[in-house]
Design a protein around this motif. Structure first.
Motif, PDB file in Angstrom:
ATOM      1  N   ALA A  79       5.701  62.318  26.408  1.00 36.76           N
ATOM      2  CA  ALA A  79       5.749  60.860  26.413  1.00 36.76           C
ATOM      3  C   ALA A  79       4.555  60.010  25.736  1.00 36.76           C
ATOM      4  N   LEU A  80       3.447  60.816  25.368  1.00 40.15           N
ATOM      5  CA  LEU A  80       2.341  60.425  24.650  1.00 40.15           C
ATOM      6  C   LEU A  80       2.783  59.662  23.186  1.00 40.15           C
ATOM      7  N   PHE A  81       3.419  60.633  22.736  1.00 38.62           N
ATOM      8  CA  PHE A  81       3.864  59.997  21.398  1.00 38.62           C
ATOM      9  C   PHE A  81       4.697  58.656  21.426  1.00 38.62           C
ATOM     10  N   PHE A  82       5.535  58.640  22.405  1.00 35.24           N
ATOM     11  CA  PHE A  82       6.536  57.678  22.785  1.00 35.24           C
ATOM     12  C   PHE A  82       5.634  56.473  23.066  1.00 35.24           C
ATOM     13  N   GLY A 107       4.005  52.097  13.917  1.00 36.63           N
ATOM     14  CA  GLY A 107       4.116  52.661  15.147  1.00 36.63           C
ATOM     15  C   GLY A 107       4.297  54.208  15.034  1.00 36.63           C
ATOM     16  N   ALA A 108       5.216  54.424  14.447  1.00 35.02           N
ATOM     17  CA  ALA A 108       5.738  55.772  14.262  1.00 35.02           C
ATOM     18  C   ALA A 108       4.440  56.622  13.607  1.00 35.02           C
ATOM     19  N   VAL A 109       3.697  55.988  12.545  1.00 35.22           N
ATOM     20  CA  VAL A 109       2.744  56.424  12.207  1.00 35.22           C
ATOM     21  C   VAL A 109       1.495  56.750  13.338  1.00 35.22           C
ATOM     22  N   GLY A 110       1.240  55.808  14.098  1.00 41.30           N
ATOM     23  CA  GLY A 110       0.528  56.008  15.089  1.00 41.30           C
ATOM     24  C   GLY A 110       1.002  57.427  15.769  1.00 41.30           C
ATOM     25  N   GLY A 111       2.536  57.616  16.142  1.00 36.46           N
ATOM     26  CA  GLY A 111       2.905  59.053  16.738  1.00 36.46           C
ATOM     27  C   GLY A 111       2.296  60.041  15.984  1.00 36.46           C
ATOM     28  N   VAL A 112       2.382  59.688  14.547  1.00 38.18           N
ATOM     29  CA  VAL A 112       2.017  61.068  13.792  1.00 38.18           C
ATOM     30  C   VAL A 112       0.398  61.424  13.997  1.00 38.18           C
ATOM     31  N   LEU A 113      -0.331  60.404  14.005  1.00 40.71           N
ATOM     32  CA  LEU A 113      -1.700  60.554  14.128  1.00 40.71           C
ATOM     33  C   LEU A 113      -2.132  61.073  15.549  1.00 40.71           C
ATOM     34  N   GLY A 115      -0.130  62.946  16.964  1.00 42.14           N
ATOM     35  CA  GLY A 115       0.361  64.340  17.014  1.00 42.14           C
ATOM     36  C   GLY A 115      -0.814  65.175  16.492  1.00 42.14           C
ATOM     37  N   LEU A 116      -1.419  64.779  15.455  1.00 36.61           N
ATOM     38  CA  LEU A 116      -2.812  65.326  14.898  1.00 36.61           C
ATOM     39  C   LEU A 116      -3.923  65.493  16.080  1.00 36.61           C
ATOM     40  N   VAL A 117      -4.000  64.394  16.751  1.00 41.17           N
ATOM     41  CA  VAL A 117      -5.113  64.341  17.668  1.00 41.17           C
ATOM     42  C   VAL A 117      -4.747  65.582  18.665  1.00 41.17           C
ATOM     43  N   VAL A 118      -3.636  65.479  19.384  1.00 39.35           N
ATOM     44  CA  VAL A 118      -3.204  66.609  20.387  1.00 39.35           C
ATOM     45  C   VAL A 118      -2.994  68.023  19.662  1.00 39.35           C
ATOM     46  N   GLY A 119      -2.531  68.118  18.376  1.00 41.69           N
ATOM     47  CA  GLY A 119      -2.240  69.247  17.902  1.00 41.69           C
ATOM     48  C   GLY A 119      -3.637  70.143  17.695  1.00 41.69           C
ATOM     49  N   ILE A 120      -4.649  69.706  17.051  1.00 40.80           N
ATOM     50  CA  ILE A 120      -5.787  70.303  16.674  1.00 40.80           C
ATOM     51  C   ILE A 120      -6.305  71.008  17.862  1.00 40.80           C
ATOM     52  N   PRO A 121      -6.677  70.170  19.116  1.00 42.19           N
ATOM     53  CA  PRO A 121      -7.237  71.234  20.185  1.00 42.19           C
ATOM     54  C   PRO A 121      -6.259  72.119  20.778  1.00 42.19           C
ATOM     55  N   THR A 216      -1.185  77.718  11.219  1.00 45.32           N
ATOM     56  CA  THR A 216      -1.916  76.463  11.712  1.00 45.32           C
ATOM     57  C   THR A 216      -1.544  75.116  11.199  1.00 45.32           C
ATOM     58  N   ARG A 217      -1.297  75.386   9.825  1.00 41.17           N
ATOM     59  CA  ARG A 217      -0.614  74.063   9.246  1.00 41.17           C
ATOM     60  C   ARG A 217       0.766  73.854   9.459  1.00 41.17           C
ATOM     61  N   TYR A 218       1.529  74.875   9.708  1.00 39.09           N
ATOM     62  CA  TYR A 218       2.812  74.521  10.359  1.00 39.09           C
ATOM     63  C   TYR A 218       2.994  73.991  11.539  1.00 39.09           C
ATOM     64  N   LYS A 219       1.924  74.479  12.466  1.00 37.15           N
ATOM     65  CA  LYS A 219       1.987  74.050  13.959  1.00 37.15           C
ATOM     66  C   LYS A 219       1.886  72.499  13.907  1.00 37.15           C
ATOM     67  N   LEU A 220       0.699  72.388  13.161  1.00 39.83           N
ATOM     68  CA  LEU A 220       0.311  71.034  12.989  1.00 39.83           C
ATOM     69  C   LEU A 220       1.290  70.025  12.291  1.00 39.83           C
ATOM     70  N   LEU A 221       1.969  70.427  11.339  1.00 37.59           N
ATOM     71  CA  LEU A 221       3.193  69.618  11.001  1.00 37.59           C
ATOM     72  C   LEU A 221       4.134  69.397  11.819  1.00 37.59           C
ATOM     73  N   ALA A 222       4.334  70.545  12.838  1.00 38.38           N
ATOM     74  CA  ALA A 222       5.454  70.316  13.835  1.00 38.38           C
ATOM     75  C   ALA A 222       5.095  69.114  14.861  1.00 38.38           C
ATOM     76  N   PHE A 223       3.828  69.065  14.961  1.00 36.01           N
ATOM     77  CA  PHE A 223       3.175  68.255  15.959  1.00 36.01           C
ATOM     78  C   PHE A 223       3.290  66.749  15.340  1.00 36.01           C
ATOM     79  N   CYS A 224       3.175  66.600  14.040  1.00 37.47           N
ATOM     80  CA  CYS A 224       3.200  65.408  13.537  1.00 37.47           C
ATOM     81  C   CYS A 224       4.773  64.893  13.294  1.00 37.47           C
ATOM     82  N   MET A 225       5.585  65.931  12.822  1.00 38.45           N
ATOM     83  CA  MET A 225       6.935  65.420  12.588  1.00 38.45           C
ATOM     84  C   MET A 225       7.360  65.035  14.050  1.00 38.45           C
ATOM     85  N   SER A 226       7.057  66.031  14.849  1.00 39.53           N
ATOM     86  CA  SER A 226       7.504  65.462  16.236  1.00 39.53           C
ATOM     87  C   SER A 226       6.883  64.087  16.739  1.00 39.53           C
TER      88      SER A 226
END
Lengths: 353, 427
Positions: A79-82, A107-113, A115-121, A216-226
């Protein structure tokens, strides 16, 4: 005219050889046609509202499957992305006056960012640790939302966004059309080289890393795409409801999306979409039916929970994969799917029994 | 020929019977959608209040619309708004577009009510809110009258006024303590559940109490809304030497806090908001330890108006519990009845001016809507109440000759005996 004829013949050919040969593809075709033709038969506001929200949540559920189903990054706080995308969309619309066709993609770009913020940690975390960490993020953000009410509107949220389009029918076509396009895009991603790597990460990350892939890159990509796809859903929701509030970050919504996806069938993209299209309207059908018996206690949620539990008890892979396995069989030699009534493979002619 | 005559007579008789039956069946009811989270106490209150009023109105013949008596038909709309906002909007949309309701009453969670409000305004349906207190819901009317003019708030009084009553209750308790116990400066412990809605009350308390009310704030405690143990906070409050505990609770912590405060015999009076103590089951739930807990309330068995006590008694008899403020749907239906009868129509635009001009003696006070379509608060209008548990009974203790307002049946605020003993011995 000749060119049109060529295209028509090609379309008929594809239909005959690729679509009509498999019941699951026929079901998808019927679903698309029915969805697009529905407003011709009814323009009931309530009916269309339910289907608009269903389409929005279908995008949301599929985006969870892309991250948690395919890549195995179990996200309990989707729900965070949403919610973030809904707030970004609302702020852009209300403060800068951006219309929906700008505010939703941004707003979707906000979701991507996000994804990065959550994905990295979360990169070093796995299993239940990852799930619990992702669960914490929307709770933290809810705290922030309440801490700065002058920006976020506090418990009221941000209300009064401009309407998605001018009419309910247009809202319907926009959301259902986007749902089909984005659902197809997600499905194609999972079918691509990237999708295969994501799937491989889920199965054995170490093996993928030893094959020289930067996981790592692919997992981050998955977070961002999602995050992007969930963000589109969040933006559409904010404009349709004309509200972005703390309810968009609630833990309940994060769990709801998991229920939809698991019920429909994870690691399929179309499974979660089907899950939403079955369960969300079902709740409304139950409302209509139970309204006929006003003396009964409120048992809608109980019936819903019982149905989901029973389904998963007998169909642990989810409803859609179970149905698909019943009506289609996979060729043991070439792995192509065939209708269950065939005895020999439609491609390699191998015996199917 | 004679046979034909007989047949004719029978047919005529049948026609007459049919003619007598038809008008009754043909009268179209006035449909009112009752919105609320029906699985929760708040929704129950919405539904109970509305059914009581509808039964009474229908029992008296219905609503007279342009010379025709029309019955009220209630549509129960479970908004499920605590769990899902989309669910709430779907429910309202169904009520409006499927069931074709003429009016809407109810609603509780502010975030959800905003969206429900939009759906009702799109459909141009008069919507009388009986549950959400946030001022923004009525601010919308002043900001964009043409769109939001169909919205009215009946219960509770808006949160700004609730805040005022909250501080009046505190001031009254402080004055009684000063007078009874000879305390010169009252020390207050501010205790509010850790929730966003309570933050403004905490902030204002810290500024207002020392600056304007001459009291000392000895500390602020913020237990979890679902805390099961508040002994640490209570011990700290006692050590801080508080005379009054200024409470702000809407969740179950209110029950825990009141019970343990009674068990520990903390020598401080609990005053403020404690939603749990508005419920009939509070006494049993605290095992009687919640005695002397005071809270803001909407209903009590006092003669706010001549209608209050009959309403209260009937409600308790029918539903085996005291009404909470969402039962304001009862008054909402009578307000609509009056307006519809004056307008001679159920069309929103025709009824609207008469709802705006409402001057109705309801069960919670005299209802007059202000320019923002909010219920007017103050002496001579709706005041809200202060209620206190006194030996197993919920008693109204405020207004007690406040601004010349006194409701028959109101009793004086009581201090617990252990509070009196403690502070008298301390001198």
């Amino acid at each position: 005219m000749g060119l049109l004829g060529v295209y028509f013949r090609r379309t008929v050919g594809i239909l005959r050889t690729e679509v009509l040969v498999l019941p699951s593809r026929v079901a998808v075709l019927v679903f698309i046609v029915a969805l697009m033709a529905l407003p011709i038969f009814t323009q009931d506001y309530y009916f269309l509202r339910v289907l608009i929200l269903t389409s929005i949540f279908a995008i949301f559920a599929a985006s969870w499957d892309l991250l948690s189903g395919f890549t195995g990054q179990m996200n309990f706080g989707h729900a965070l992305f949403f919610g973030v995308a809904a707030y970004v969309t609302a702020l852009l619309n209300l403060k800068l006056g951006l219309p929906p066709y700008f505010s939703i993609p941004l707003g979707a770009v906000g979701g991507v960012l996000t994804g990065l913020v959550v994905g990295i940690p979360c990169l070093r975390l796995k299993g239940s640790y990852l799930a619990l960490t992702t669960l914490a993020f929307p709770i933290i953000l809810t705290g922030i939302v309440f801490a700065i009410p002058e920006v976020t509107g506090g418990e009221l949220g941000l209300a009064g966004l401009s309407r998605l389009t001018g009419s309910r029918v247009m809202d319907y076509y926009l959301t259902s059309g986007l749902m089909l396009i984005l659902g197809f895009t997600m499905w194609k991603i999972t079918d691509s080289k990237t999708g295969i790597i994501l799937h491989a990460i889920r199965e054995d990350e170490l093996a993928v890393r030893t094959a020289g892939v930067n996981t790592t890159r692919y997992k981050l990509l998955a977070f961002c795409m999602s995050g992007f796809f969930a963000g589109v859903a969040g933006g559409l929701y904010a404009h349709f409801m004309r509200l972005a509030g703390p309810s968009g970050l609630e833990v309940g919504l994060s769990f709801q999306v998991i229920i939809w996806a698991v019920f429909g069938g994870m690691v399929t993209i179309y499974g979660p979409i089907a899950g939403v299209f079955i369960l969300y309207p079902l709740m409304e059908i139950l409302r209509v039916v139970l309204d006929q018996f006003p003396s009964l206690p409120e048992i809608r949620m109980f019936i819903f929970a019982a149905l989901v539990l029973l389904t998963l008890l007998f169909m642990p892979e989810g409803l859609i994969p179970w149905v698909r396995d019943k009506i289609e069989t996979e060729c043991p030699r070439c792995k192509v799917r065939n209708v269950f009534s065939r005895h020999r493979c439609r491609i390699c002619d191998a015996a199917l029994d | 020929m004679q046979f034909l005559g007989r047949v004719g007579t029978v047919l005529l008789g049948l026609s007459l019977v049919l003619a007598m039956c038809l008008p009754v069946g043909a009268v179209e009811p006035i449909k009112i959608g009752v919105l609320g989270p029906m699985s929760f106490t708040q929704g129950e209150g919405h539904w109970n209040g509305a059914t009581m009023a509808a039964d009474e109105i229908n029992g008296a013949g219905g609503v007279k619309v342009a010379g025709v008596m029309r019955p009220i038909k209630l549509i129960k709309v479970d908004t499920n708004e605590f769990l899902s906002i989309p669910d709430a909007t779907n429910a309202v949309e169904m009520a409006v577009s499927r069931y074709k309701v003429d009016f809407l009453v109810g609603g509780f969670r502010t975030e959800a009510v905003q969206v429900m409000q939009d759906i009702a305004m799109d459909a141009k349906k008069i919507f009388i809110g009986c549950g959400a207190a946030h001022p923004e819901l009525c601010t919308r009317v002043t900001k964009d009258y043409d769109r939001y003019k169909y919205w009215f708030r009946l219960t509770p009084i808006n949160s700004k006024y609730l805040g005022k009553v909250d501080f009046i209750l505190l001031g009254t308790a402080a004055a009684i303590m000063k007078k009874t116990l000879g305390i010169k400066k009252i020390k207050v412990a501010v205790v509010a559940e850790k929730a966003a809605w309570a933050d403004p009350i905490v902030n204002i308390s810290q500024k207002l109490l020392p600056a304007k009310m001459g009291m000392e704030v000895v500390g602020v405690w913020r237990p979890s809304p679902v805390a099961k143990d508040c002994t640490a906070e209570l011990a700290a409050i006692q050590r801080a030497g508080a005379h009054i505990v200024f409470t702000t609770f809407s969740s179950s912590v209110g029950l825990t806090f009141a019970k343990q405060m009674g068990e520990l015999k903390v020598p401080a009076a609990a005053v403020g908001i404690n939603v749990e103590s508005q419920k009939s089951g509070f006494w049993e739930a605290t095992g009687g330890k919640g005695n002397y807990t005071e809270t803001i309330n909407t209903y009590a068995r006092v003669a706010i108006t001549p209608k209050t006590i009959p309403f209260y008694d009937k409600y308790v008899k029918l539903f085996n519990q005291a009404p909470n403020y969402t039962a304001g749907t009862y008054d909402a239906l009578y307000i609509l009845k009056e307006a519809v009868e004056k307008a001679g129509s159920v069309e929103s635009d025709k009824v609207l001016p008469f709802v705006e001009k409402t001057d109705n003696v309801g069960t919670a006070g005299r209802v007059v809507f202000d320019k923002s379509h909010d219920v007017t608060w103050g002496p001579g209008y709706v005041t809200a109440l202060g209620t206190q548990w006194q030996d197993g009974k919920i008693q109204c203790v405020w207004p007690y000759h406040w601004e010349k307002v006194f409701y028959e049946g109101t009793v004086p605020f009581k201090l617990a005996p252990w509070i009196v003993d403690y502070w008298k011995n301390k001198k």
